[in-house]
Design an enzyme around this catalytic site. Structure first.
Site, mmCIF file in Angstrom:
data_model
loop_
_atom_site.group_PDB
_atom_site.id
_atom_site.type_symbol
_atom_site.label_atom_id
_atom_site.label_comp_id
_atom_site.label_asym_id
_atom_site.label_seq_id
_atom_site.Cartn_x
_atom_site.Cartn_y
_atom_site.Cartn_z
ATOM 1 N N GLY A 173 0.793 -1.221 0.000
ATOM 2 C CA GLY A 173 0.000 0.000 0.000
ATOM 3 C C GLY A 173 0.829 1.276 0.000
ATOM 4 O O GLY A 173 1.818 1.407 -0.740
ATOM 5 N N ALA A 184 -1.214 -0.317 8.984
ATOM 6 C CA ALA A 184 -2.655 -0.585 9.049
ATOM 7 C C ALA A 184 -2.759 -1.959 9.697
ATOM 8 O O ALA A 184 -2.361 -2.953 9.094
ATOM 9 C CB ALA A 184 -3.273 -0.579 7.663
ATOM 10 N N TYR A 187 -16.479 5.819 8.695
ATOM 11 C CA TYR A 187 -15.046 6.113 8.732
ATOM 12 C C TYR A 187 -14.734 7.274 9.677
ATOM 13 O O TYR A 187 -14.402 7.070 10.841
ATOM 14 C CB TYR A 187 -14.475 6.364 7.312
ATOM 15 C CG TYR A 187 -12.981 6.230 7.341
ATOM 16 C CD1 TYR A 187 -12.358 5.023 7.035
ATOM 17 C CD2 TYR A 187 -12.172 7.283 7.774
ATOM 18 C CE1 TYR A 187 -10.986 4.877 7.153
ATOM 19 C CE2 TYR A 187 -10.801 7.149 7.893
ATOM 20 C CZ TYR A 187 -10.217 5.942 7.577
ATOM 21 O OH TYR A 187 -8.859 5.805 7.709
ATOM 22 N N LYS A 239 -7.865 8.150 14.074
ATOM 23 C CA LYS A 239 -7.159 9.101 13.207
ATOM 24 C C LYS A 239 -7.065 10.467 13.879
ATOM 25 O O LYS A 239 -6.076 11.176 13.707
ATOM 26 C CB LYS A 239 -7.854 9.203 11.844
ATOM 27 C CG LYS A 239 -7.716 7.931 10.993
ATOM 28 C CD LYS A 239 -6.268 7.568 10.704
ATOM 29 C CE LYS A 239 -6.112 6.446 9.708
ATOM 30 N NZ LYS A 239 -4.723 5.951 9.625
HETATM 31 P P1 NAD Z 1 -1.767 -1.878 3.777
HETATM 32 O O1 NAD Z 1 -2.590 -2.936 4.390
HETATM 33 O O2 NAD Z 1 -1.570 -1.883 2.315
HETATM 34 O O3 NAD Z 1 -0.293 -1.848 4.459
HETATM 35 C C1 NAD Z 1 -0.131 -1.930 5.834
HETATM 36 C C2 NAD Z 1 1.320 -2.140 6.195
HETATM 37 O O4 NAD Z 1 1.408 -2.277 7.635
HETATM 38 C C3 NAD Z 1 1.929 -3.414 5.612
HETATM 39 O O5 NAD Z 1 3.271 -3.157 5.231
HETATM 40 C C4 NAD Z 1 1.937 -4.390 6.784
HETATM 41 O O6 NAD Z 1 2.949 -5.380 6.741
HETATM 42 C C5 NAD Z 1 2.202 -3.418 7.925
HETATM 43 N N1 NAD Z 1 1.813 -3.943 9.254
HETATM 44 C C6 NAD Z 1 0.576 -4.231 9.711
HETATM 45 N N2 NAD Z 1 0.645 -4.650 10.992
HETATM 46 C C7 NAD Z 1 1.955 -4.623 11.354
HETATM 47 C C8 NAD Z 1 2.670 -4.931 12.540
HETATM 48 N N3 NAD Z 1 2.066 -5.337 13.645
HETATM 49 N N4 NAD Z 1 4.019 -4.785 12.526
HETATM 50 C C9 NAD Z 1 4.675 -4.368 11.405
HETATM 51 N N5 NAD Z 1 4.039 -4.043 10.265
HETATM 52 C C10 NAD Z 1 2.702 -4.169 10.234
HETATM 53 O O7 NAD Z 1 -2.410 -0.488 4.286
HETATM 54 P P2 NAD Z 1 -2.557 0.971 3.631
HETATM 55 O O8 NAD Z 1 -3.934 1.109 3.123
HETATM 56 O O9 NAD Z 1 -1.397 1.321 2.796
HETATM 57 O O10 NAD Z 1 -2.534 1.848 4.976
HETATM 58 C C11 NAD Z 1 -1.382 2.520 5.450
HETATM 59 C C12 NAD Z 1 -1.811 3.835 6.088
HETATM 60 O O11 NAD Z 1 -2.402 4.687 5.084
HETATM 61 C C13 NAD Z 1 -2.874 3.655 7.191
HETATM 62 O O12 NAD Z 1 -2.624 4.581 8.218
HETATM 63 C C14 NAD Z 1 -4.157 4.043 6.457
HETATM 64 O O13 NAD Z 1 -5.173 4.509 7.318
HETATM 65 C C15 NAD Z 1 -3.636 5.168 5.564
HETATM 66 N N6 NAD Z 1 -4.528 5.514 4.446
HETATM 67 C C16 NAD Z 1 -5.005 4.544 3.621
HETATM 68 C C17 NAD Z 1 -5.894 4.906 2.597
HETATM 69 C C18 NAD Z 1 -6.471 3.864 1.655
HETATM 70 O O14 NAD Z 1 -7.422 4.187 0.924
HETATM 71 N N7 NAD Z 1 -5.939 2.664 1.628
HETATM 72 C C19 NAD Z 1 -6.258 6.261 2.414
HETATM 73 C C20 NAD Z 1 -5.703 7.225 3.245
HETATM 74 C C21 NAD Z 1 -4.842 6.843 4.264
#
Ligand code: NAD
Length: 388
Positions: free
Chosen positions: A51, A139, A234, A243
């Site tokens: 992500g 996440a 959300y 958040k």
């Molecule tokens: P994702 O699921 O693609 O990636 C999450 C990452 O966290 C992965 O690398 C995973 O290995 C790591 N992770 C999870 N638990 C862990 C742990 N205990 N120890 C170590 N690593 C761990 O998620 P994403 O959607 O890229 O989300 C990342 C951030 O971006 C979050 O804060 C999310 O709220 C924010 N965000 C996401 C979106 C969206 O639409 N996806 C939009 C805005 C903001």
């Protein structure tokens, strides 16, 4: 072993090694094609394997030539099961970065533990000296408090009233009504404990105490606001509380880092398909309509485009870092444009299973979803045997 996608309830439980590598290569190629950025030299990405975290690491390394340490929670392959997608992606990322002469290493394990923070400190000390950018992009569904050992589980629920809306299974092409009961006080607190800013603050404190943050360091955590469609589940729900805590933590960390000329901010990113966002009720239906509208207007972005823009036009652009009235970086500006949201509203009000293809971009959603697990690439023969 022949590996085909196994998808249940918007979760894909397996991954294709070759496809996962191709995913990273495409992301890296995209960054290489962009204009070079005079950005950070040494970066720590917490949540680096998928992500937004993976895309940030790719922007740092391949658009700005940065060394990087990643932290992620992934599982290797066993004799009978492929590894998780982020495992393959991390390996491939490191291979590509090292081939360019960059330092790239990753720590696989629980980012919430004290041990992981100490391991990261040692790695930084040994290999980079100090880091000038720290990205917090976790996440997670659960967190074990590193001091008490208590386990907290986050919930995706509204607060106050039950919430009913619609959600989409993009593969079965079914729209379903969903009804979610309001969260209990314990569920709200647990979600804040998992996805709020407490762990981010522990990371920054550990890095600061160890002296591995550069003068003028920047730390960023990612957040989402969204619009009326997702607000009850959300931003006004349990995850929104977390958040808000994260955003408040940015203020506290910013004051703390001012001692070394550093800063802490939150970046509000746009909605993209990731393993984390696919499981939030309502979000897949909203995203498929949003993608159609944003593509028609020529402003569609995935994680790569967003993170390159973060570097080129926000963090390392000319002049001061542009922020909103609350000190947040905004990359959701295109998603929240009035004309975009008005057309999403029109689509949302008129959508049904009979006109899904017309009003929603199912193809974009499905291919993004499959790609991030290494599936759905024309270049790969998925009938071929894979050596795990
Ligand atoms: P994702 O699921 O693609 O990636 C999450 C990452 O966290 C992965 O690398 C995973 O290995 C790591 N992770 C999870 N638990 C862990 C742990 N205990 N120890 C170590 N690593 C761990 O998620 P994403 O959607 O890229 O989300 C990342 C951030 O971006 C979050 O804060 C999310 O709220 C924010 N965000 C996401 C979106 C969206 O639409 N996806 C939009 C805005 C903001």
């Amino acid at each position: 072993m022949v590996i085909k996608p196994m998808i249940r309830n918007n979760i894909c439980v397996n991954a294709h090694p070759e496809g996962s590598r191709l995913y990273v290569n495409r992301l890296v190629d995209y960054m290489r094609e962009q204009k070079r950025i005079d950005g950070p030299a040494n970066v720590l990405v917490i949540g680096s394997s998928a992500g937004y975290g993976l895309a940030t690491r790719a922007a740092a390394a391949f658009a700005s030539g940065a060394n990087s340490l990643g932290v992620a929670f992934e599982k290797p392959a066993s004799a009978r099961r492929p590894a998780t997608p982020g495992w393959y992606m991390t390996e491939e990322f490191e291979r590509l970065a090292r081939a360019e002469g960059l330092y790239a290493a990753s720590l696989i394990g629980d980012a919430f533990s004290h041990e992981m923070k100490q391991n990261a400190v040692e790695k930084i000390r040994e290999n980079m000296g100090t880091v000038d950018l720290v990205i917090y992009s976790l996440a997670a569904g659960v967190r074990v408090d590193p001091d008490t050992g208590e386990m907290f589980r986050s919930a995706l629920k509204p607060i106050g009233d039950a919430y009913s809306s619609y959600t989409l299974d993009p593969f079965k092409e079914e729209i379903r009504e969903v009804s979610v009961e309001p969260a209990t006080r314990e569920e709200i607190e647990a979600t804040v404990k998992v996805m709020g800013g407490e762990d981010w603050a522990l990371w920054i404190q550990a890095l600061l105490d160890a002296g591995v943050l550069s003068e003028g360091v920047t730390t960023l955590a990612y957040s989402y606001i969204g619009s009326d469609f997702t607000r009850p589940i959300y931003r006004d729900g349990t995850i929104g509380q977390a958040k808000e805590h994260l955003e408040a933590s940015a203020g506290e960390l910013d004051s703390k880092l001012s001692a070394i000329g550093g800063s802490a901010r939150v970046s509000i990113n746009k909605a993209v398909v990731t393993r984390a966002s696919a499981v939030i009720p309502v979000v897949p239906l909203y995203m498929t309509i949003l993608f159609r509208v944003m593509k028609e207007k020529g402003v569609h972005e995935g994680t790569g485009e967003q993170m390159y823009r973060l570097f080129a036009e926000r963090l390392y652009g000319p002049g001061a870092v542009p922020t909103d009235g609350n000190g947040r970086i905004r990359l959701d500006d295109r998603e929240l444009r009035d004309d975009v949201q008005a057309e999403v509203r029109a689509g949302w009000d008129g959508i049904g299973e009979e006109n899904l293809q017309e009003l929603a971009d199912l193809e974009e959603y499905r291919s993004e979803f499959l790609h991030m697990h290494g599936f759905g690439f024309d270049e790969i023969d998925y009938d071929e045997d894979v050596d795990l």
